[in-house]
Design a protein around this motif. Structure first.
Motif, PDB file in Angstrom:
ATOM      1  N   LYS A   1      51.289  24.221  19.094  1.00 30.74           N
ATOM      2  CA  LYS A   1      51.131  25.461  19.586  1.00 30.74           C
ATOM      3  C   LYS A   1      52.237  25.819  20.776  1.00 30.74           C
ATOM      4  CE  LYS A   1      48.087  28.987  21.483  1.00 30.74           C
ATOM      5  NZ  LYS A   1      46.378  28.933  21.853  1.00 30.74           N
ATOM      6  N   ARG A   2      53.107  27.090  20.713  1.00 31.39           N
ATOM      7  CA  ARG A   2      53.485  27.424  22.111  1.00 31.39           C
ATOM      8  C   ARG A   2      53.010  27.607  23.072  1.00 31.39           C
ATOM      9  NH1 ARG A   2      58.682  27.617  20.138  1.00 31.39           N
ATOM     10  NH2 ARG A   2      59.784  29.197  21.557  1.00 31.39           N
ATOM     11  N   ARG A   3      53.687  27.324  24.145  1.00 33.87           N
ATOM     12  CA  ARG A   3      53.140  27.548  25.377  1.00 33.87           C
ATOM     13  C   ARG A   3      52.870  28.968  25.937  1.00 33.87           C
ATOM     14  NH1 ARG A   3      55.341  22.430  29.353  1.00 33.87           N
ATOM     15  NH2 ARG A   3      54.963  21.018  27.728  1.00 33.87           N
ATOM     16  N   ASN A   4      54.007  29.450  25.636  1.00 28.86           N
ATOM     17  CA  ASN A   4      54.226  31.063  26.009  1.00 28.86           C
ATOM     18  C   ASN A   4      54.375  32.080  24.743  1.00 28.86           C
ATOM     19  OD1 ASN A   4      54.534  30.479  28.768  1.00 28.86           O
ATOM     20  ND2 ASN A   4      56.601  29.650  28.393  1.00 28.86           N
ATOM     21  N   THR A   5      53.694  33.183  24.955  1.00 29.59           N
ATOM     22  CA  THR A   5      53.906  34.163  23.953  1.00 29.59           C
ATOM     23  C   THR A   5      55.322  34.784  23.968  1.00 29.59           C
ATOM     24  OG1 THR A   5      53.099  36.105  25.425  1.00 29.59           O
ATOM     25  CG2 THR A   5      51.653  34.715  24.284  1.00 29.59           C
TER      26      THR A   5
ATOM     27  N   PHE B   1      55.577  37.224  26.828  1.00 25.37           N
ATOM     28  CA  PHE B   1      55.908  36.538  28.283  1.00 25.37           C
ATOM     29  C   PHE B   1      57.505  35.973  28.051  1.00 25.37           C
ATOM     30  CE2 PHE B   1      55.989  33.015  31.118  1.00 25.37           C
ATOM     31  CZ  PHE B   1      55.361  33.575  32.310  1.00 25.37           C
ATOM     32  N   THR B   2      57.700  35.690  27.190  1.00 24.59           N
ATOM     33  CA  THR B   2      59.320  34.995  27.433  1.00 24.59           C
ATOM     34  C   THR B   2      60.211  36.146  27.290  1.00 24.59           C
ATOM     35  OG1 THR B   2      58.680  33.077  25.666  1.00 24.59           O
ATOM     36  CG2 THR B   2      60.988  33.773  25.846  1.00 24.59           C
TER      37      THR B   2
ATOM     38  N   ALA C   1      60.181  37.395  31.060  1.00 27.02           N
ATOM     39  CA  ALA C   1      60.664  36.560  31.824  1.00 27.02           C
ATOM     40  C   ALA C   1      62.283  36.761  31.869  1.00 27.02           C
ATOM     41  CB  ALA C   1      60.431  34.796  31.480  1.00 27.02           C
ATOM     42  N   TRP C   2      62.787  36.892  30.578  1.00 23.70           N
ATOM     43  CA  TRP C   2      64.293  37.041  30.586  1.00 23.70           C
ATOM     44  C   TRP C   2      64.760  38.332  30.614  1.00 23.70           C
ATOM     45  CZ3 TRP C   2      68.060  33.825  29.997  1.00 23.70           C
ATOM     46  CH2 TRP C   2      67.947  32.594  29.580  1.00 23.70           C
TER      47      TRP C   2
ATOM     48  N   GLN D   1      64.244  24.407  37.657  1.00 21.63           N
ATOM     49  CA  GLN D   1      63.141  24.732  36.843  1.00 21.63           C
ATOM     50  C   GLN D   1      63.194  23.538  35.597  1.00 21.63           C
ATOM     51  OE1 GLN D   1      63.566  25.811  33.443  1.00 21.63           O
ATOM     52  NE2 GLN D   1      61.398  25.896  32.995  1.00 21.63           N
TER      53      GLN D   1
ATOM     54  N   ARG E   1      59.987  20.716  35.441  1.00 25.53           N
ATOM     55  CA  ARG E   1      59.299  20.766  33.792  1.00 25.53           C
ATOM     56  C   ARG E   1      59.529  19.211  33.323  1.00 25.53           C
ATOM     57  NH1 ARG E   1      62.506  23.651  29.707  1.00 25.53           N
ATOM     58  NH2 ARG E   1      63.342  21.626  29.546  1.00 25.53           N
TER      59      ARG E   1
END
Length: 77
Positions: free
Chosen positions: A2-6, A9-10, A13-14, A56, A60
């Protein structure tokens, strides 16, 4: 996996990154100062942007490595 971010949300952020960087560059462009001052601010902006990405990624990667080490370390009795 499963991806961490929807996707939303991505995009947020961009979008916020591009908006902030664009506003900074427009501000530098419209600044009533000599070209040397504008160049100084531009180099500072680009350096801060690049170092933010590197920081970042480093944080991570370190967190992922710590989690992997904890997961791979056998439990002592």
């Amino acid at each position: 996996m499963k991806r961490r971010n929807t996707a939303a949300f991505t995009f947020l952020a961009w979008g916020s990154f591009i908006c902030a960087l664009s506003a900074m560059l427009v501000g530098i462009y419209t600044l009533n100062e000599p070209l040397s001052v504008k160049g100084y601010y531009l180099v500072g902006t680009l350096f801060l942007t690049m170092s933010s990405f590197v920081l970042q990624k480093t944080i991570r990667d370190n967190e992922e490595d710590d989690a992997k080490i904890k997961r791979d370390t056998p439990i002592e009795k």
